[in-house]
Design a protein around this motif. Structure first.
Motif, PDB file in Angstrom:
ATOM      1  N   PHE A 170       0.808  -1.047  -0.011  1.00  0.00           N
ATOM      2  CA  PHE A 170       0.010  -0.020   0.043  1.00  0.00           C
ATOM      3  C   PHE A 170       1.029   1.302   0.070  1.00  0.00           C
ATOM      4  O   PHE A 170       0.297   2.179  -0.348  1.00  0.00           O
ATOM      5  N   PRO A 208       3.666   3.756  -1.279  1.00  0.00           N
ATOM      6  CA  PRO A 208       4.116   4.329  -2.454  1.00  0.00           C
ATOM      7  C   PRO A 208       5.562   4.524  -2.083  1.00  0.00           C
ATOM      8  O   PRO A 208       6.034   4.726  -0.961  1.00  0.00           O
ATOM      9  N   SER A 248      -0.098  10.786   2.541  1.00  0.00           N
ATOM     10  CA  SER A 248      -0.276   9.569   3.289  1.00  0.00           C
ATOM     11  C   SER A 248      -0.888  10.155   5.039  1.00  0.00           C
ATOM     12  O   SER A 248      -1.797   9.423   5.433  1.00  0.00           O
ATOM     13  N   ASN A 292      -4.663  10.537   4.328  1.00  0.00           N
ATOM     14  CA  ASN A 292      -5.211   9.271   4.162  1.00  0.00           C
ATOM     15  C   ASN A 292      -5.333   8.471   5.576  1.00  0.00           C
ATOM     16  O   ASN A 292      -6.395   7.669   5.702  1.00  0.00           O
ATOM     17  N   ARG A 349      -9.517   0.566  -1.544  1.00  0.00           N
ATOM     18  CA  ARG A 349      -8.589   1.575  -2.040  1.00  0.00           C
ATOM     19  C   ARG A 349      -8.851   2.212  -3.408  1.00  0.00           C
ATOM     20  O   ARG A 349      -8.488   3.502  -3.593  1.00  0.00           O
ATOM     21  N   SER A 350      -9.314   1.507  -4.348  1.00  0.00           N
ATOM     22  CA  SER A 350      -9.566   2.160  -5.435  1.00  0.00           C
ATOM     23  C   SER A 350     -10.627   2.990  -5.645  1.00  0.00           C
ATOM     24  O   SER A 350     -10.486   4.171  -6.318  1.00  0.00           O
ATOM     25  N   ALA A 393      -9.362   5.865  -2.069  1.00  0.00           N
ATOM     26  CA  ALA A 393      -7.813   6.277  -2.240  1.00  0.00           C
ATOM     27  C   ALA A 393      -7.062   6.322  -1.043  1.00  0.00           C
ATOM     28  O   ALA A 393      -6.767   7.253  -0.547  1.00  0.00           O
ATOM     29  N   GLU A 449      -4.113   5.518  -0.301  1.00  0.00           N
ATOM     30  CA  GLU A 449      -2.745   5.231  -0.594  1.00  0.00           C
ATOM     31  C   GLU A 449      -1.695   5.609   0.464  1.00  0.00           C
ATOM     32  O   GLU A 449      -2.028   6.906   1.216  1.00  0.00           O
TER      33      GLU A 449
END
Length: 129
Positions: free
Chosen positions: A21, A23, A45, A48, A113-114, A117, A119
């Motif tokens: 998860f 990046p 981040s 999120n 997640r899609s 988001a 991320e």
């Protein structure tokens, strides 16, 4: 550079597959390449990690997502809610939580997640009977 960098990226992704998860940003201390990208990812981040989803939106997403598992215990779940705290944790109230498989939870996580988001932060699911 080039093929060597791609090989290194693949190696790092393989070794860190438990946190897929997150990046990654390739930086260089020598040329300072990629350093400015790092701060944007840190900010997103952090946002999120504390994101809250309304119960209405969460329920609508869950209803659509479980149609991929029509014969599972997830389809018969009574309720889903987002618990307080960090990382984002979602509690699913189902009749038979022992029958829910890890692959079904991964599918839910990918779908979540899609759409929302998440991320850069882990997402947890807690199953309650």
């Amino acid at each position: 550079k080039g093929d060597h960098r791609q090989a290194e990226e693949a190696l790092v992704r393989e070794k860190l597959r438990f946190c897929s998860f997150a990046p990654s940003v390739w930086t260089s201390a020598y040329t300072q390449e990629g350093i400015t990208k790092l701060f944007g990812l840190i900010d997103s981040s952090r946002a999120n990690r504390t994101r809250r989803i309304s119960v209405k939106d969460l329920r609508a997403w869950y209803t659509a997502a479980v149609h991929r598992f029509p014969a599972s215990s997830l389809a018969a779940a009574k309720h889903i809610t987002q618990a307080e705290g960090i990382p984002p944790t979602f509690v699913i109230f189902t009749r038979q939580s022992a029958r829910v498989t890890a692959s079904q939870l991964r599918g839910l996580e990918n779908s979540l997640r899609s759409l929302f988001a998440f991320e850069g932060t882990p997402v947890r699911f807690v199953l309650k009977s």
